[in-house]
Design a protein around this motif. Structure first.
Motif, mmCIF file in Angstrom:
data_model
loop_
_atom_site.group_PDB
_atom_site.id
_atom_site.type_symbol
_atom_site.label_atom_id
_atom_site.label_comp_id
_atom_site.label_asym_id
_atom_site.label_seq_id
_atom_site.Cartn_x
_atom_site.Cartn_y
_atom_site.Cartn_z
ATOM 1 N N ARG A 9 -6.046 4.610 -27.283
ATOM 2 C CA ARG A 9 -5.027 4.008 -28.175
ATOM 3 C C ARG A 9 -4.078 3.091 -27.640
ATOM 4 N NH1 ARG A 9 -5.903 9.248 -30.509
ATOM 5 N NH2 ARG A 9 -3.895 10.168 -29.189
ATOM 6 N N GLU A 10 -3.682 3.441 -26.392
ATOM 7 C CA GLU A 10 -2.792 2.550 -25.698
ATOM 8 C C GLU A 10 -3.160 1.023 -25.346
ATOM 9 O OE1 GLU A 10 -1.928 6.632 -25.465
ATOM 10 O OE2 GLU A 10 -3.779 5.839 -24.647
ATOM 11 N N HIS A 12 -6.448 -0.233 -26.844
ATOM 12 C CA HIS A 12 -7.080 -1.009 -27.670
ATOM 13 C C HIS A 12 -6.394 -0.542 -29.320
ATOM 14 C CE1 HIS A 12 -10.003 -0.132 -24.183
ATOM 15 N NE2 HIS A 12 -10.257 -1.595 -24.737
ATOM 16 N N GLY A 13 -5.354 0.122 -29.226
ATOM 17 C CA GLY A 13 -4.800 0.457 -30.703
ATOM 18 C C GLY A 13 -4.632 -0.510 -31.488
ATOM 19 N N SER A 14 -4.331 -1.789 -31.153
ATOM 20 C CA SER A 14 -4.068 -2.904 -32.171
ATOM 21 C C SER A 14 -5.299 -4.119 -31.825
ATOM 22 C CB SER A 14 -2.803 -3.451 -31.612
ATOM 23 O OG SER A 14 -2.564 -4.095 -30.421
ATOM 24 N N GLN A 15 -6.356 -3.738 -31.346
ATOM 25 C CA GLN A 15 -7.553 -4.729 -31.294
ATOM 26 C C GLN A 15 -8.563 -4.358 -31.869
ATOM 27 O OE1 GLN A 15 -8.434 -4.651 -26.824
ATOM 28 N NE2 GLN A 15 -7.258 -6.503 -26.655
ATOM 29 N N TYR A 16 -9.555 -5.378 -32.361
ATOM 30 C CA TYR A 16 -10.587 -5.187 -33.029
ATOM 31 C C TYR A 16 -11.667 -5.831 -32.111
ATOM 32 C CZ TYR A 16 -7.099 -5.520 -36.751
ATOM 33 O OH TYR A 16 -6.132 -5.403 -37.723
ATOM 34 N N GLU A 116 -8.039 -9.962 -31.440
ATOM 35 C CA GLU A 116 -6.738 -9.376 -31.823
ATOM 36 C C GLU A 116 -6.488 -9.746 -33.178
ATOM 37 O OE1 GLU A 116 -4.612 -8.359 -29.705
ATOM 38 O OE2 GLU A 116 -5.789 -8.763 -27.981
ATOM 39 N N SER A 117 -7.410 -10.272 -34.072
ATOM 40 C CA SER A 117 -7.220 -10.300 -35.599
ATOM 41 C C SER A 117 -8.300 -10.202 -36.496
ATOM 42 C CB SER A 117 -6.562 -11.645 -35.813
ATOM 43 O OG SER A 117 -7.804 -12.462 -35.494
ATOM 44 N N PRO A 121 -11.573 -2.490 -36.492
ATOM 45 C CA PRO A 121 -10.728 -1.928 -35.763
ATOM 46 C C PRO A 121 -11.287 -0.738 -34.710
ATOM 47 C CG PRO A 121 -10.398 -1.172 -38.020
ATOM 48 C CD PRO A 121 -11.609 -1.895 -38.084
ATOM 49 N N ASP A 125 -4.497 3.392 -38.876
ATOM 50 C CA ASP A 125 -3.187 3.329 -38.784
ATOM 51 C C ASP A 125 -2.686 4.653 -38.437
ATOM 52 O OD1 ASP A 125 -3.195 0.637 -39.822
ATOM 53 O OD2 ASP A 125 -3.104 1.278 -41.833
#
Length: 264
Positions: A9-10, A12-16, A116-117, A121, A125
């Motif tokens: 999570r640290e 890749h938590g905000s990556q795709y 990143e976008s 995912p 969330d």
């Protein structure tokens, strides 16, 4: 060069991540490990052999006749066979073993398939793994479970003296060259098994593996055809590059989607 990192999570938590459509990452693999579950499909389109790993054997897809060259990957990255080995279908993911002996899911951060976008995912969330990631993890766990079965089948084949060196000679630019390190089923030894031994091999699942390997050898000549096709395609590519440098370009070459196929 691949750069596999444990999915966290640290990190890749905000990556795709994106699904791959080309197989250039496998272009250097002359061999690819297979598990028993794959063999009935793999036998339809590629040679299967065995390689020694320590004191035991494992089945492999024979994808090339020289180290570092996968003839089943076209110059544009297309896969040329009807069957794709499981490790390639799972790319850019793979399982790895930690120093503590735990199996963890990793992703190749050098694959160009992280975003990143856009894409799928890694995490929801609420911090839980996304459904697609869980499905990939289950896929690899299934492969690993079948790998243990595969090793036990190979052990029975080895115990009964059914695995022997596979002498392969190919014609190269420097004359005949021997392909070393591959093994095959000894058909004569298989046919000579006693009823008791044959039953033991059959009950272990060894007959399916043995017959798949023997039948797959018919595809070995296709690799020779593909090697020639690769050489011709590379020569054509170099010729077009040379013409382009001189201001002459054959646009027909650019529109050609492929110069060869994996025939039977």
């Amino acid at each position: 060069m691949a750069d596999f990192q444990v999915i966290t999570r640290e990190r890749h938590g905000s990556q795709y991540w994106l699904k791959h459509s080309i197989y250039t990452f496998a272009a250097g693999d002359a061999l690819c490990p297979l598990v028993a579950q794959e063999l009935p499909k793999a036998v339809l389109s590629m040679p299967i052999g065995f390689i020694a790993e320590g004191d035991h054997f494992v089945p492999v897809a024979v994808q090339g006749l020289a180290a570092g060259r996968n003839l089943l990957v076209a110059l544009d990255g297309r896969w040329l066979a009807s069957y794709i080995p499981a490790p390639y279908r799972g790319y850019p993911f793979r399982m790895a073993t930690t120093e503590q002996g735990e199996q963890v899911l990793c992703i190749d951060e050098a694959s160009g398939l992280l975003s990143e976008s856009a894409g799928e995912p890694f995490f929801n969330d609420d911090g839980t793994p996304d459904k697609a990631v869980l499905e990939i993890l289950a896929f690899f766990n299934q492969i690993e479970a079948n790998r243990q079965l595969t090793r036990s089948i190979c052990a029975v084949l080895q115990q009964h003296g059914l695995i022997q060196p596979w002498p392969i000679t190919v014609q190269g630019e420097q004359g005949e060259q021997k392909v070393e390190g591959l093994f095959r089923i000894d058909e004569a030894a298989l046919n000579a098994l006693t009823a008791e031994s044959l039953a033991e091999v059959r009950n272990a699942g060894g007959l399916t593996m043995a017959y798949c390997q023997l039948l797959s050898m018919q595809h070995l000549s296709t690799l020779g055809t593909l090697a020639q096709a690769h050489a011709e395609a590379e020569k054509a590519q170099l010729t077009q590059a040379s013409l382009a440098q001189n201001g002459e370009l054959n646009l027909g070459f650019m529109s050609d989607s492929g110069t060869f196929s994996f025939g039977q």
